[in-house]
Design an enzyme around this catalytic site. Structure first.
Site, PDB file in Angstrom:
ATOM      1  N   SER A 500       0.848  -1.187   0.000  1.00 31.90           N
ATOM      2  CA  SER A 500       0.000   0.000   0.000  1.00 31.90           C
ATOM      3  C   SER A 500       0.887   1.242   0.000  1.00 31.90           C
ATOM      4  O   SER A 500       1.681   1.423  -0.913  1.00 31.90           O
ATOM      5  CB  SER A 500      -0.964  -0.043   1.179  1.00 31.90           C
ATOM      6  OG  SER A 500      -1.992   0.899   1.021  1.00 31.90           O
ATOM      7  N   ASP A 587      -8.482  -4.925  -6.382  1.00 33.31           N
ATOM      8  CA  ASP A 587      -8.179  -3.955  -5.331  1.00 33.31           C
ATOM      9  C   ASP A 587      -9.031  -2.695  -5.495  1.00 33.31           C
ATOM     10  O   ASP A 587      -8.910  -1.982  -6.492  1.00 33.31           O
ATOM     11  CB  ASP A 587      -6.690  -3.578  -5.422  1.00 33.31           C
ATOM     12  CG  ASP A 587      -6.211  -2.809  -4.209  1.00 33.31           C
ATOM     13  OD1 ASP A 587      -7.042  -2.198  -3.519  1.00 33.31           O
ATOM     14  OD2 ASP A 587      -4.988  -2.822  -3.960  1.00 33.31           O
ATOM     15  N   HIS A 619      -6.682  -5.705  -1.988  1.00 32.91           N
ATOM     16  CA  HIS A 619      -5.627  -4.870  -1.423  1.00 32.91           C
ATOM     17  C   HIS A 619      -4.779  -5.716  -0.479  1.00 32.91           C
ATOM     18  O   HIS A 619      -4.923  -5.665   0.746  1.00 32.91           O
ATOM     19  CB  HIS A 619      -6.251  -3.684  -0.695  1.00 32.91           C
ATOM     20  CG  HIS A 619      -5.286  -2.576  -0.432  1.00 32.91           C
ATOM     21  ND1 HIS A 619      -4.614  -1.914  -1.431  1.00 32.91           N
ATOM     22  CD2 HIS A 619      -4.869  -1.997   0.731  1.00 32.91           C
ATOM     23  CE1 HIS A 619      -3.846  -0.985  -0.917  1.00 32.91           C
ATOM     24  NE2 HIS A 619      -3.972  -1.022   0.398  1.00 32.91           N
TER      25      HIS A 619
END
Length: 677
Positions: A500, A587, A619
Site C-alpha cells: 500500500s 483492489d 488490497h
C-alpha cells in the site's frame, strides 16, 4: 544499444557484494531454514472468543485448507466442530451475537471489499446472508450487551457514498431502517442501540459532531475540530446508563487523551493521557461500560488499570504470561476471559482465564509448527530524523548478528527496509511474520514509523501533510543512514519493500532516490497520485477532504501539480535497480491500473521489471496460497539482489492463482518455476 545497456545494468544489479554476502552467509549458515508455509500458511488456530453466556468457545481454524469458524463447549474444547464451510475466501474476523445463539462474520468476494454480513446458528449450523445486497459494503455499527435480539448495521446499498443505519433482528434476519443517511460519516449509539451522535466531515478536513434527539440530528454541532485533530479525536462510546460519553481527544494537546464527558452537567475529566503516545486500547466493564484499564503504545504496548480489581487481574496475567498481553473476549458475567499472549520470538498462544479462581488454562498455540524454530527477537529503537523528529522503529537482526542479544549488530548484514501502509497507520512491537522470514533468510529488517504514522500525537501526523515523497521519504532515508552508521548494514546493501503506502514508498525510493536502494518490492502500491484519488471507493466520501488536505488537492491547479510531482510513474525512467511488483486485480483502494501504469512506463523505456498479478485478490493477498506464492518469488528476487538465502519456489506458483505479467526472466528461478508448473 540502450536496451542492451539497460539489460546489462540490470544483470549486474543482481550480483550481490560478494565479500558482504559471504559474511552474512557465514552468520546464518548453521541456522535451519524456516519453511515459508510455516510462516505464511494458515495458523492451526486463532482468535479465541468466548460466547457472552460463557457456554461456548469459538476460534478460527482451517477446514479443507480454508480458514473457517469452529465452535466447542467451553467446558470441553476437544469437542470442537466446524461451524462454517467457506471454500475459497478465508474468514478473517467474526464475533458472537449478544444472545450467544449465533456467530456473525463479514466476507467479500475476491478482495473487492464489498463485505456482506453473515450469521450462523450455533445449534443447527444454518447460515444466512444478513445483508443480501450486490456491490454493497456492510459495516457493523453497534452490538449491545443489554439488547440481545438485535444489532445495528450500516449498509450503502441505496447510495454507495453513504451508509444508512438499520436495526437487524438476529432471529428473523429482518432489517428495519433506523436512519437514512445523506451526509454523515459515522454514528455513535448507546447501549440501548439508540443513535445519539452523528459525525460529519468538514471542507477543511475536520469534522463536526451533532446530537441526535428522537431520531433527528440537531443543526448545531456540539463538538468541532479541524484537520489537525481529525485522526486523533473521536467519540468512543457511552457507559451503559447513557450518562457518560468517552472520547479520545487531542484538542488543546498533542497526544489523544481519554476523556469522560458527563452529559448531564457537560463537564469533562481526563481519565488518561501520555505525553509521547495516544491512548490506544481500552478495557471497559461489560456490565457498566465504565473504563477499567487503558493501553499506551509508544515503543511497546503498556497497560494501566483504573479499576483496582482489574489491576490485580492484569498483574497476575503479566506475571504468568511472558509477552504482549491482549484480552480478546469477556463474558457478560465477567467471570471468564480469553487472553492472547505474544512472546514476539515464539508463536502466540491463547488461554482461558478464570477470574474467580485466578487460573489459566492453555487453549492452543496459533502456530505450533514454529515452536522451537530459530525465531529472532525484535528490538524497539528511536531514530532521529534530520530535523530532530523521533522515529519509533523496530529492528530484527538475522541469526549470528547479535551474539549478546542487546539489539546492537555485531556484524553488518544486508538490510530490508520494510515500510508500513496507510500511511496513517503504524508498526508495532510483536511477532511479525515478515520480520521473521526475512531475518531467517539472512537480512536485517527495519520498520520505521515515519512522520504521518498514527499513535504518536497529532503533531507527528501533521508533519507528514503534503509530504508524500518529501519529508516522509526523508525519514526512510535517514533510517537507512542510521542503520549504516550503527553497523546494521553497509552502504548499497538495502532493499526497500512494503504494501500500500509501503509499496508507494518503494516506488519513490527507486525513482526519487535511485542510488539509495539496491532493489525494491512493491505490493499493491500506487504509482500515480492523481489516478489514485480519482478511483478511491465511493464510501470514502466522508474522508475525501482529509486526503486532499494531507496529500494534495486534485481540484486545484497547485494540488494537481503537487500530485504529479510526487507520482513515481512520471519518473519511471530514473529506475536503475531491480523492481518486483505484486498486485490484486480486484483492489478497490489501489486499482490494478496503478501497477499497470508503472509497468507500462518502465517497459516503454526498456527498463526491467517483474510483475505478478493475482486475479482473485484485492488490497493485499488474503489467501495463503497466493501470499506464499508471491513471497516465494520475492525471496528469490531478494537473493539475487542482496545475496541472502532462499527456499526454492517449488510448487508455490502452481498452488496459487499467480499470473506473471512481465519480467519472469528478471527474477532468478522464476522462469524455471513457471516452466515446471
Amino acid at each position: 544499444m540502450r536496451t542492451v545497456l539497460l539489460a546489462a545494468v540490470a544483470a549486474l544489479a543482481f550480483l550481490p557484494n560478494i565479500a558482504h554476502a559471504q559474511t552474512a552467509a557465514q552468520a546464518v549458515a548453521s541456522t535451519p531454514l524456516i519453511e515459508r508455509a510455516k510462516l505464511f500458511g494458515n495458523p492451526s488456530r486463532g482468535r479465541a472468543q468466548l460466547s457472552p453466556d460463557g457456554k461456548w468457545l469459538a476460534w478460527g481454524a482451517p477446514r479443507d485448507g480454508v480458514m473457517n469458524i469452529w465452535v466447542a463447549p467451553r467446558a470441553n474444547p476437544s469437542q470442537a466442530k466446524p461451524l462454517t464451510a467457506e471454500k475459497t475466501r478465508p474468514i478473517r474476523s467474526f464475533f458472537w451475537a449478544p444472545d450467544s445463539a449465533s456467530i456473525l462474520f463479514v466476507n467479500d468476494k475476491g478482495g473487492d471489499e464489498n463485505f456482506l454480513l453473515y450469521g450462523v446458528d450455533v445449534a443447527s449450523g444454518a447460515q444466512r446472508t444478513l445483508t443480501p445486497f450486490e456491490k454493497t459494503r456492510a459495516e457493523v455499527l453497534s452490538v449491545s450487551r443489554q439488547v440481545k435480539d438485535r444489532i445495528l448495521v450500516a449498509v450503502n446499498n441505496r447510495d454507495p457514498r453513504w451508509h444508512d443505519v438499520y436495526s437487524l433482528d438476529l432471529k428473523s434476519g429482518a432489517l428495519k431502517l433506523v436512519f437514512k443517511n445523506d451526509s454523515y460519516g459515522g454514528f455513535v449509539a448507546d447501549e440501548d442501540l439508540n443513535l445519539r451522535m452523528a459525525q460529519r466531515s468538514r471542507d477543511d478536513g475536520g469534522a463536526d459532531y451533532f446530537r441526535i434527539v428522537d431520531g433527528k440530528v440537531e443543526t448545531t454541532p456540539v463538538v468541532s475540530y479541524g484537520l489537525e485533530d481529525s485522526l486523533t479525536t473521536e467519540a468512543v462510546g457511552f457507559t451503559h446508563d447513557g450518562k457518560t460519553l468517552y472520547w479520545l481527544d487531542s484538542r488543546g494537546r498533542n497526544t489523544a487523551a481519554l476523556i469522560a464527558q458527563d452529559l448531564a452537567g457537560g463537564q469533562s475529566s481526563i481519565v488518561a493521557q501520555d505525553p509521547k503516545a495516544d491512548i490506544g486500547q481500552v478495557l471497559a466493564d461489560p456490565k457498566t461500560g465504565v473504563v477499567q484499564a487503558y493501553a499506551v503504545n509508544y515503543l511497546r504496548n503498556t497497560w494501566t488499570a483504573v479499576d483496582p480489581t482489574v489491576k490485580a487481574d492484569l498483574d497476575f496475567l503479566q506475571q504468568q504470561l511472558k509477552g504482549e498481553i491482549n484480552i480478546t473476549s469477556r463474558t457478560d458475567a465477567d467471570d471468564l476471559w480469553t487472553v492472547a499472549v505474544d512472546p514476539v520470538s515464539a508463536p502466540s498462544a491463547h488461554y482461558l482465564y478464570d477470574r474467580k479462581g485466578r487460573s489459566l488454562t492453555k487453549l492452543f498455540v496459533t502456530r505450533p509448527e514454529l515452536e522451537g524454530q530459530p525465531l529472532q527477537p525484535m528490538h524497539p529503537v528511536e531514530i532521529k530524523a534530520r530535523d530532530g523528529l523521533t522515529l519509533v522503529s523496530y529492528l530484527t537482526l538475522p541469526p549470528g548478528a547479535d551474539a549478546n542479544g542487546d539489539g546492537k549488530a555485531d556484524k553488518p548484514a544486508p538490510l530490508v527496509l520494510f515500510v508500513h501502509g496507510g500511511p496513517w497507520g503504524r508498526d508495532v512491537y510483536g511477532y511479525n511474520s515478515y520480520h521473521q522470514w526475512l531475518a531467517n533468510r539472512g537480512y536485517a529488517v527495519l520498520s520505521v514509523n515515519y512522520r504521518a504514522s498514527t499513535g504518536f500525537g497529532k503533531d507527528f501526523i501533521s508533519a507528514g501533510d503534503l509530504q508524500w515523497a518529501g519529508k516522509m521519504h526523508d525519514d526512510l532515508i535517514d533510517a537507512v543512514k542510521w542503520a549504516e552508521t550503527n553497523g546494521v548494514t553497509t552502504p548499497k546493501q538495502t532493499a526497500i519493500m512494503g504494501g500500500s503506502y509501503g509499496g508507494y514508498a518503494t516506488l519513490v525510493g527507486l525513482t526519487f532516490t535511485p542510488e539509495a536502494f539496491a532493489c525494491g518490492v512493491d505490493i499493491v502500491g500506487p504509482s500515480n497520485l492523481e489516478t489514485l484519488l480519482k478511483t478511491i471507493p465511493p464510501y470514502w466520501e466522508a474522508v475525501k477532504q482529509q486526503f486532499y488536505k494531507r496529500m494534495g488537492d486534485p481540484t486545484t491547479p497547485a494540488g494537481v501539480a503537487l500530485l504529479k510531482d510526487r507520482s513515481p510513474v512520471y519518473r519511471a525512467s530514473a529506475i536503475t535497480k531491480p523492481l518486483l511488483i505484486g498486485q490484486g486485480a480486484n483492489d478497490p483502494r489501489v486499482n490494478q491500473a496503478e501497477s499497470d501504469q508503472i509497468v507500462a512506463a518502465m517497459q516503454a523505456k526498456a527498463i526491467p521489471v517483474t510483475y505478478v498479478l493475482f486475479p482473485d485478490e484485492g488490497h493485499g493477498f488474503a489467501r495463503p496460497q497466493n501470499n506464499i506464492a508471491f513471497n516465494a518469488v520475492a525471496e528469490q528476487f531478494l537473493k539475487g539482489c542482496l545475496g541472502g538465502r532462499s527456499e526454492p519456489i517449488g510448487g508455490a506458483l502452481k498452488a496459487s492463482t499467480a499470473q506473471v505479467k512481465a519480467g519472469a526472466g528478471f527474477t532468478p528461478g522464476l522462469q524455471e518455476a513457471l516452466a515446471a508448473n
